[in-house]
Write an enzyme that holds these catalytic residues in place. Structure first.
Site, PDB file in Angstrom:
ATOM      1  N   LYS A  25       0.957   4.085  -2.860  1.00  0.00           N
ATOM      2  CA  LYS A  25       0.510   5.452  -2.559  1.00  0.00           C
ATOM      3  C   LYS A  25       1.610   6.477  -2.828  1.00  0.00           C
ATOM      4  CE  LYS A  25      -3.786   5.183  -1.323  1.00  0.00           C
ATOM      5  NZ  LYS A  25      -4.801   5.525  -2.337  1.00  0.00           N
ATOM      6  N   TYR A  38       0.835  -1.208   0.000  1.00  0.00           N
ATOM      7  CA  TYR A  38       0.000   0.000   0.000  1.00  0.00           C
ATOM      8  C   TYR A  38       0.876   1.268   0.000  1.00  0.00           C
ATOM      9  CZ  TYR A  38      -3.736   3.103   1.770  1.00  0.00           C
ATOM     10  OH  TYR A  38      -4.642   4.118   1.954  1.00  0.00           O
TER      11      TYR A  38
HETATM   12  P1  NAI Z   1     -13.485   2.324   1.422  1.00  0.00           P
HETATM   13  O1  NAI Z   1     -13.068   0.903   1.487  1.00  0.00           O
HETATM   14  O2  NAI Z   1     -14.652   2.776   2.242  1.00  0.00           O
HETATM   15  O3  NAI Z   1     -13.786   2.753  -0.104  1.00  0.00           O
HETATM   16  C1  NAI Z   1     -13.029   2.286  -1.183  1.00  0.00           C
HETATM   17  C2  NAI Z   1     -13.978   1.975  -2.329  1.00  0.00           C
HETATM   18  O4  NAI Z   1     -13.210   1.586  -3.470  1.00  0.00           O
HETATM   19  C3  NAI Z   1     -14.929   0.807  -2.023  1.00  0.00           C
HETATM   20  O5  NAI Z   1     -16.278   1.228  -2.188  1.00  0.00           O
HETATM   21  C4  NAI Z   1     -14.525  -0.275  -3.020  1.00  0.00           C
HETATM   22  O6  NAI Z   1     -15.625  -1.069  -3.482  1.00  0.00           O
HETATM   23  C5  NAI Z   1     -13.904   0.551  -4.129  1.00  0.00           C
HETATM   24  N1  NAI Z   1     -12.982  -0.228  -4.954  1.00  0.00           N
HETATM   25  C6  NAI Z   1     -12.035  -1.089  -4.553  1.00  0.00           C
HETATM   26  N2  NAI Z   1     -11.391  -1.631  -5.604  1.00  0.00           N
HETATM   27  C7  NAI Z   1     -11.940  -1.075  -6.722  1.00  0.00           C
HETATM   28  C8  NAI Z   1     -11.679  -1.225  -8.109  1.00  0.00           C
HETATM   29  N3  NAI Z   1     -10.736  -2.069  -8.554  1.00  0.00           N
HETATM   30  N4  NAI Z   1     -12.406  -0.476  -8.976  1.00  0.00           N
HETATM   31  C9  NAI Z   1     -13.369   0.376  -8.539  1.00  0.00           C
HETATM   32  N5  NAI Z   1     -13.667   0.527  -7.229  1.00  0.00           N
HETATM   33  C10 NAI Z   1     -12.956  -0.192  -6.335  1.00  0.00           C
HETATM   34  O7  NAI Z   1     -12.181   3.179   1.785  1.00  0.00           O
HETATM   35  P2  NAI Z   1     -11.954   4.758   2.045  1.00  0.00           P
HETATM   36  O8  NAI Z   1     -11.376   4.891   3.403  1.00  0.00           O
HETATM   37  O9  NAI Z   1     -13.146   5.541   1.688  1.00  0.00           O
HETATM   38  O10 NAI Z   1     -10.751   5.043   1.023  1.00  0.00           O
HETATM   39  C11 NAI Z   1     -10.837   5.881  -0.101  1.00  0.00           C
HETATM   40  C12 NAI Z   1      -9.429   6.220  -0.577  1.00  0.00           C
HETATM   41  O11 NAI Z   1      -8.741   6.989   0.419  1.00  0.00           O
HETATM   42  C13 NAI Z   1      -8.544   5.004  -0.863  1.00  0.00           C
HETATM   43  O12 NAI Z   1      -7.727   5.263  -1.985  1.00  0.00           O
HETATM   44  C14 NAI Z   1      -7.696   4.907   0.377  1.00  0.00           C
HETATM   45  O13 NAI Z   1      -6.473   4.240   0.141  1.00  0.00           O
HETATM   46  C15 NAI Z   1      -7.491   6.378   0.702  1.00  0.00           C
HETATM   47  N6  NAI Z   1      -7.103   6.610   2.090  1.00  0.00           N
HETATM   48  C16 NAI Z   1      -8.018   6.476   3.103  1.00  0.00           C
HETATM   49  C17 NAI Z   1      -7.637   6.748   4.410  1.00  0.00           C
HETATM   50  C18 NAI Z   1      -8.599   6.731   5.528  1.00  0.00           C
HETATM   51  O14 NAI Z   1      -8.242   7.213   6.619  1.00  0.00           O
HETATM   52  N7  NAI Z   1      -9.810   6.233   5.352  1.00  0.00           N
HETATM   53  C19 NAI Z   1      -6.249   7.085   4.750  1.00  0.00           C
HETATM   54  C20 NAI Z   1      -5.384   7.234   3.602  1.00  0.00           C
HETATM   55  C21 NAI Z   1      -5.812   6.990   2.334  1.00  0.00           C
END
Ligand code: NAI
Length: 301
Positions: free
Chosen positions: A166, A162
């Site tokens: 990133k 990851y």
């Molecule tokens: P989440 O798991 O709630 O949302 C991620 C979404 O991406 C899910 O709905 C999933 O179905 C979708 N997804 C996964 N693989 C996919 C693909 N191949 N094609 C299309 N959609 C796909 O996670 P969250 O927390 O909302 O994360 C959003 C972004 O923010 C991610 O890139 C994550 O790495 C980044 N992030 C989040 C942090 C946090 O504190 N929540 C911290 C640092 C980064």
């Protein structure tokens, strides 16, 4: 700021991405709600989450179309962009937000867990960005917003796949910003901190863990959206190649790598002289083996 713009938000079926999609729609943008509908680990698929968010937007009087293709495949990524062209006739903004986690200590990390995470985050961000690039280039405008993480920018345990993906996204964003500036295209990164299902799996067994998790819940996913909407819009002209972080009500501009300190030796270095002179001189500027919580030491505000 984004009225009538056509915005693709990947991973918009839940978490941070869903709030992005809703906020863009509230600000008058037309939204492609993309989500594979998969688990945190990237297992399984469902068209339901993307459709549900698109329906929510339509119910509040906005314009949206759902798309359940995966970002982690070049042809599918092209279909995501084509969804915007077919539904709305153009594309103005790409928000690369889709993501998964497969945390393992490095010595246990399998090739499959490495590849799968790199495919969704780094390759997926490239595929969707690249698929939109010809449209941005020919219309002389466009904005990319990519999700990075302090796990890559600073460090974290058990996230080699990851973190590498990133930090790779940061290089991708900067390169897009450089290559496409002449076409009026901007590219920026956001490192979000937000209480989503992705970080909701932290154990809460001890009172200390419970207290820590309670504090994390103030980092609402909706708090990230205003910056994404701003970066997408015309008011952000001149903002490109930057890395921001958002944690509840705090906004940060993150640093980018520059030389910190140098030593010079006329006639060049030997391993011995590096040991005796070069490294002691540079050591004062070494970074400790910090993780995110060692740098962000105060509670979210
Ligand atoms: P989440 O798991 O709630 O949302 C991620 C979404 O991406 C899910 O709905 C999933 O179905 C979708 N997804 C996964 N693989 C996919 C693909 N191949 N094609 C299309 N959609 C796909 O996670 P969250 O927390 O909302 O994360 C959003 C972004 O923010 C991610 O890139 C994550 O790495 C980044 N992030 C989040 C942090 C946090 O504190 N929540 C911290 C640092 C980064």
């Amino acid at each position: 700021m984004v009225k009538d713009k056509v915005v693709v938000v990947t991973g918009a079926g839940g978490g941070i991405g869903r709030d992005f999609a809703l906020a863009f729609a509230e600000h008058g943008a037309r939204v492609v709600v993309n989500d594979l509908g998969t688990s945190v680990a990237g297992e399984g698929a469902s068209a339901g989450p993307a459709q549900k968010v698109a329906d929510e937007i339509k119910a509040m009087g906005g314009e949206a179309v759902a798309c359940a293709d995966s970002v982690a495949d070049w042809d599918a990524a092209n279909r995501i962009v084509k969804t915007a062209i077919d539904a709305f006739g153009r594309i103005d903004v790409v928000v690369n937000n889709a993501g998964i986690l497969r945390d393992r200590f490095f010595f246990n990390l399998s090739v499959e867990d490495w590849r799968t995470v790199i495919d969704v985050h780094l390759n997926g961000s490239f595929y969707v960005s690249r698929a939109a690039a010809p449209y941005f280039k020919s219309q002389g405008s466009g904005s990319y917003v990519h999700m990075t993480s302090t796990s890559g920018l600073i460090g974290n345990l058990g996230q080699a796949n990851y973190s590498a993906a990133k930090l790779g996204i940061v290089g991708l964003s900067k390169s897009i910003a450089l290559d496409m500036a002449r076409y009026g295209v901007r590219s920026n990164c956001i490192a979000p901190f937000a209480w989503s299902r992705m970080i909701g799996s932290i154990p809460t067994e001890t009172p200390e863990q419970k207290a820590r998790v309670e504090k994390m819940k103030v980092m609402q996913t909706a708090k990230i959206a205003p910056l994404a909407v701003f970066l997408a819009g015309d008011a952000a002209a001149g903002v490109s190649g930057q890395i921001f972080a958002v944690r509840a009500n705090e906004l940060f501009l993150m640093s980018q790598s520059r030389p910190l300190r140098s030593v010079h030796r006329a006639g060049g270095w030997t391993p011995q002289s590096i040991a005796e002179h070069g490294m002691p001189a540079l050591k004062a500027a070494f970074f400790p083996l910090d993780r995110t919580q060692d740098v962000f030491t105060w509670d979210p505000l």
